[in-house]
Enzyme design. Structure first.
Site, PDB file in Angstrom:
ATOM      1  N   HIS A  87       0.772  -1.246   0.000  1.00 30.41           N
ATOM      2  CA  HIS A  87       0.000   0.000   0.000  1.00 30.41           C
ATOM      3  C   HIS A  87       0.802   1.294   0.000  1.00 30.41           C
ATOM      4  CE1 HIS A  87      -0.231  -0.305   4.730  1.00 30.41           C
ATOM      5  NE2 HIS A  87       0.977  -0.506   4.269  1.00 30.41           N
ATOM      6  N   HIS A  88       2.133   1.214   0.119  1.00 29.05           N
ATOM      7  CA  HIS A  88       2.927   2.461   0.195  1.00 29.05           C
ATOM      8  C   HIS A  88       3.441   2.961  -1.152  1.00 29.05           C
ATOM      9  CE1 HIS A  88       2.846   2.275   4.512  1.00 29.05           C
ATOM     10  NE2 HIS A  88       3.541   1.150   4.579  1.00 29.05           N
ATOM     11  N   ALA A  89       3.536   2.078  -2.147  1.00 30.25           N
ATOM     12  CA  ALA A  89       4.164   2.505  -3.408  1.00 30.25           C
ATOM     13  C   ALA A  89       3.365   3.621  -4.080  1.00 30.25           C
ATOM     14  CB  ALA A  89       4.271   1.305  -4.363  1.00 30.25           C
TER      15      ALA A  89
END
Ligand SMILES: [Zn+2]
Length: 372
Positions: free
Chosen positions: A133-135
């Site tokens: 979920h961070h990209a």
């Protein structure tokens, strides 16, 4: 009776970020082995489905052309692109051989999950290697190269669905929130350890979306030492009312398990009981459900928690004693936690007050937004 699918291929754990990196590929292998040991894929209601590599076109649903080309080139060991430009380098986001294939396989696994759910073949599909979920569109971040959650949600939007995204990882789902911050077709909700204490330093109650998306992002930051009771209270105050009001066609959830008290990277203090109750809470709200994995850095905890999560999806209670085949290899014990973390009363009170303040503030902001 629910029908579930588990998306899994050995290629998901054959390469990784390196021997000292917390995102160990054996998290995935151990989970698969534990599920196999429980015969979780026996019967017609449980499908074991292989992953496939996402195509470039699919990656471009969220990522930029330049970034996809850079990841492919860096992965081959070439020097055409500057890794730092895309936040690659020693530390959180190292370049590794085969990175492109491995990470595109994780995205493909999540797309397979979404395809199975959309076609109606299953009610829920679990892409346990996903939830990255961070990209960002052109940036690796927090161990995440490609954002499978954002790709899958874009794919669902293209087909006209309304999507609620519920993220129970200990870290804020910043990449997914940012991807849909200005649209009212995606509701994003993230419960996480406060950005005051933990990467990525975002996810405050003030972040509620912009433009048409105002009111379609919700964040519940929590204090260190938040336990099952406090967490589930906050979850029930926020998630069911918001998801019901939004009325999604499909729920996409990120089921990171780094909220666990034994997780080495975070400071939340959940047990498997709290985690399972949150997963059950998501199941109740999801007309159709695409479940993704996420963080979780204690390998033993990850294998047990994701096995329990798949049990929730199947509507199946696995026996508490770990199966012999698994216990012989990794040590015996129980599937569920039977001890609780010891937390001082003062810290617990502080965590409770923090959660109460944040939930009150969030409800205030979102009620104003939705009024009239
Ligand atoms: Zn995390």
């Amino acid at each position: 009776m629910t029908k579930a699918a588990f998306i899994c291929s050995e290629g998901l754990w054959q390469r990784g970020h390196g021997p000292t990196h917390p995102l160990k590929p054996e998290r995935l292998r151990r989970t698969y082995e534990l599920l196999q040991a429980y015969d979780a894929f026996d019967g017609e209601r449980s499908l074991l489905v292989p992953a496939r590599q996402a195509t470039v076109e699919e990656l471009l649903l969220f990522h930029t052309e330049e970034y996809v080309a850079a990841v492919e080139s860096l992965s081959r060991g070439e020097h055409r692109f500057d890794p730092w430009r895309y936040n690659f380098g020693p530390g959180d986001n190292p370049v590794f051989p085969g990175m492109y294939e491995t990470e595109a396989l994780k995205v493909g696994a999540s797309l397979v999950a979404a395809e199975l759910v959309v076609s109606g073949e299953v009610d829920v599909a679990f892409s346990f290697s996903g939830g990255l979920h961070h990209a960002g569109p052109a940036r690796a971040s927090g161990f995440c190269v490609f954002n499978d959650a954002a790709v899958v949600i874009h794919w669902l939007l293209k087909q006209g669905f309304r999507v609620a995204y519920v993220d129970i990882d200990a870290h804020h789902g910043d990449g997914v929130q940012a991807a849909f911050y200005d649209t009212d077709r995606v509701l994003t909700i993230s419960l996480h350890e406060s950005g005051l204490y933990l990467f990525p330093g975002t996810g405050f109650v003030e972040e509620i979306g912009v433009g048409a998306g105002r009111g379609c992002a919700a964040n519940v930051p929590l204090a260190p030492y938040t336990n099952d009771d406090i967490y589930l209270w906050a979850f029930r105050e926020v998630v069911p009312p918001l998801v019901r009001r939004f009325g999604p066609d499909i729920v996409v959830s990120q089921l990171g398990v780094d909220t666990h008290y034994r997780d080495p990277l975070t400071h939340l203090c959940l047990t498997t009981a709290g985690y399972v109750a949150a997963v059950e809470g998501i199941k109740e709200l999801a007309p159709r459900w695409v479940a993704l994995g996420g963080g979780g850095y204690d390998v033993d905890v990850v294998a047990r928690a994701w096995t329990l999560a798949y049990g929730v999806m199947l509507g199946r209670e696995f026996p508490d004693e770990l199966p012999a085949a698994y216990a012989e290899k990794y040590g015996g014990g129980t599937l569920r936690d039977h001890e609780r973390p010891h937390i001082g009363q003062g810290l617990l009170e502080r965590a409770r007050r923090y959660a109460e303040t944040q939930v009150r503030e969030l409800k205030h902001r979102l009620r104003i937004q939705f009024a009239g």
